[in-house]
Design an enzyme around this catalytic site. Structure first.
Site, PDB file in Angstrom:
ATOM      1  CB  THR A  61      42.983  18.503 -61.249  1.00 13.25           C
ATOM      2  OG1 THR A  61      43.451  19.344 -60.194  1.00 13.25           O
ATOM      3  CG2 THR A  61      41.639  17.916 -60.882  1.00 13.25           C
TER       4      THR A  61
HETATM    5  P1  AMP Z   1      43.706  22.431 -61.283  1.00 17.35           P
HETATM    6  O1  AMP Z   1      43.938  23.021 -59.938  1.00 17.35           O
HETATM    7  O2  AMP Z   1      43.886  23.440 -62.360  1.00 17.35           O
HETATM    8  O3  AMP Z   1      44.534  21.203 -61.546  1.00 17.35           O
HETATM    9  O4  AMP Z   1      42.187  21.999 -61.362  1.00 17.35           O
HETATM   10  C1  AMP Z   1      41.377  21.860 -60.224  1.00 17.35           C
HETATM   11  C2  AMP Z   1      40.026  22.372 -60.535  1.00 17.35           C
HETATM   12  O5  AMP Z   1      39.401  21.575 -61.510  1.00 17.35           O
HETATM   13  C3  AMP Z   1      39.066  22.305 -59.362  1.00 17.35           C
HETATM   14  O6  AMP Z   1      39.196  23.384 -58.506  1.00 17.35           O
HETATM   15  C4  AMP Z   1      37.717  22.280 -60.050  1.00 17.35           C
HETATM   16  O7  AMP Z   1      37.182  23.566 -60.119  1.00 17.35           O
HETATM   17  C5  AMP Z   1      38.025  21.822 -61.462  1.00 17.35           C
HETATM   18  N1  AMP Z   1      37.305  20.588 -61.778  1.00 17.35           N
HETATM   19  C6  AMP Z   1      37.305  19.455 -61.075  1.00 17.35           C
HETATM   20  N2  AMP Z   1      36.537  18.517 -61.661  1.00 17.35           N
HETATM   21  C7  AMP Z   1      36.038  19.078 -62.777  1.00 17.35           C
HETATM   22  C8  AMP Z   1      35.179  18.609 -63.818  1.00 17.35           C
HETATM   23  N3  AMP Z   1      34.683  17.364 -63.807  1.00 17.35           N
HETATM   24  N4  AMP Z   1      34.889  19.468 -64.808  1.00 17.35           N
HETATM   25  C9  AMP Z   1      35.414  20.706 -64.825  1.00 17.35           C
HETATM   26  N5  AMP Z   1      36.224  21.204 -63.873  1.00 17.35           N
HETATM   27  C10 AMP Z   1      36.545  20.406 -62.859  1.00 17.35           C
HETATM   28 ZN    ZN Z   2      43.901  18.785 -58.253  1.00 23.92          ZN
HETATM   29 ZN    ZN Z   3      44.645  22.835 -58.297  1.00 22.76          ZN
END
Ligand code: AMP
Ligand code: ZN
Ligand code: ZN
Length: 428
Positions: free
Chosen positions: A81
């Site tokens: 992400t």
């Molecule tokens: P991942 O699936 O581990 O790549 O990360 C996705 C998650 O990042 C999402 O479900 C959000 O909960 C989290 N996320 C997105 N934007 C932010 C942000 N600005 N600060 C902290 N967490 C975030």
């Molecule tokens: Zn993502």
């Molecule tokens: Zn994810």
């Protein structure tokens, strides 16, 4: 005499201006009626092109039909992400902008995880120059509803309006806020607005791609986008608002049981785990380098590891000092977790990403519409580094990040104009 001289200089300057190359995105004649255009960039975290093909997204489908869409968009490595959201707004691969993973270590800055608000809000982690910084410096207002990186002062600059990421902020409130921004009068209206939805990613992780829960999340965000478009239509903003909808990566199905214990990959006495997930980073313990490498490097049943400088070249990854010395890539459909986490995991199919960006499961989406875009154009597959030059062009800004091809998305535009590469020869 003096006045006459001034007049002739002014006339000469006017003539020069008329002969000069147009701005990358010269305003169309009808902008005189609507004012300068605004650009809205929307992210739907974790959305795969298949998610737009199940009949759950009539509003996004309409935007694509009446505008432009790519067959798919390839994410950058690693397909996670934070690295990819920041690539989309900087035009740099993660290896160059420094958000090399969702979890990282830096010798000067310490640890970074998504849950560490201080780190996420610390501009020193965020390299390159995000588009909102370039825009703010050029005097264009920007506003972000929690795009990764937008809550940090990068090079000392934040969007004019910015918010801490808050999963509890209702979708409707997000829509009302952004529709309100884009409907403001010209002197306060942001020229660049960013909006982020985490909902599809969360549902697909918990229940798998194509699951009823993911489909419900898709219907929810699509309906929200429909309300946003309606609101822009009602306020008259639609005629001067360009909208680009992207995702950061797709999602792969992880069948129950397809998980490896990290302790079985390498003895923690030999190597420290720096970054976990589907892309794992290890730092050998001092004096145990040979043991760690013997254990990790090469092909294994469900993963493969490399020294960071020997990673496949197509991933453009491994030079940034934050990339750990050994990088391991899980095969699609396989997770790696500490053993204690495996024991706590709910049973059943799940979804994961972070696999090879070339794997079809990792494909992301690109849909765009609005006055600057052509109608009914289907583009071949694109790379997500190519989005940034398009966004810069839409704002009339000179791009700073240069990993993308500024020509790749020109066929999306009604008035492609010219691409200057500073050498007088066509770029790429
Ligand atoms: P991942 O699936 O581990 O790549 O990360 C996705 C998650 O990042 C999402 O479900 C959000 O909960 C989290 N996320 C997105 N934007 C932010 C942000 N600005 N600060 C902290 N967490 C975030
Ligand atoms: Zn993502
Ligand atoms: Zn994810």
């Amino acid at each position: 005499m003096r006045t006459a001289w001034r007049l002739s200089v002014a006339a000469w300057l006017l003539w020069l201006a008329a002969c000069a190359h147009p701005l990358p995105h010269a305003p169309a004649p009808d902008d005189a009626a609507t004012g300068p255009r605004s650009l809205l960039l929307v992210s739907l975290d974790g959305v795969h092109p298949d998610d737009l093909a199940r009949g759950d997204t009539p509003n996004i489908d309409r935007l694509a039909r009446e505008g432009v869409h790519a067959r798919w968009m390839s994410p950058s490595y690693p397909a996670l992400t934070f690295p990819n959201h920041y690539t989309i707004v900087t035009g740099l691969r993660p290896d160059r902008h420094g958000i090399v993973h969702n979890t990282m270590s830096d010798p000067d800055l310490g640890r970074f995880t998504l849950k560490m608000r201080d780190a996420v809000g610390d501009g020193r982690w965020w390299g390159g120059e995000p588009l909102w910084v370039t825009a703010e410096r050029a005097g264009l207002r920007t506003a972000a509803l929690a795009w990764p990186g937008s809550e940090a002062a990068v090079q000392g600059v934040r969007p004019d309006r910015w918010f801490l990421f808050d999963e509890t902020r209702p979708i409707d409130e997000r829509i009302r806020t952004v529709a309100g921004w884009l409907s403001e009068p010209e002197d306060t209206r942001p020229r660049l607005a960013l909006l982020y939805f985490e909902h599809p990613d969360g549902a697909a992780h918990a229940h798998g791609p194509g699951s009823p829960q993911l489909r419900a999340a898709m219907r929810e965000v699509d309906a929200a986008i429909g309300r946003l478009l309606d609101e822009l239509g009602r306020s008259g903003a639609a005629a001067r608002t360009d909208i680009v909808i992207v995702s950061d990566h797709g999602m792969a199905e992880v069948p129950a049981g397809q998980v490896v214990a990290i302790e079985d990959m390498v003895d923690p006495a030999d190597a420290v785990l720096v970054s976990a997930g589907q892309v794992l980073g290890f730092r050998p313990q001092a004096g145990r380098e040979a043991d760690a490498e013997r254990r990790l490097l090469g092909r294994h049943a469900h993963w493969q590891c490399w020294r960071r400088h020997e990673l496949p070249a197509r991933w453009h990854y491994g030079r940034h000092p934050r990339v750990p010395p050994i990088v391991c890539q899980m095969d699609p459909g396989w997770d790696a977790l500490p053993r204690e986490h495996i024991a706590r995991r709910p049973p059943g199919t799940r979804g994961s990403h972070g696999y090879d960006p070339a794997d079809p499961s990792m494909r992301a989406v690109f849909v765009a519409g609005g006055p600057s875009f052509r109608r009914g154009v289907a583009l071949p597959p694109i790379d997500n580094v190519d989005v940034y030059p398009l966004l810069a062009r839409l704002l009339g800004l000179q791009p700073v990040g240069d990993d993308g091809d500024p020509r790749a998305l020109l066929p999306a535009l009604r008035e492609p104009g010219e691409v200057a590469d500073g050498t007088g020869t066509p770029a790429h």
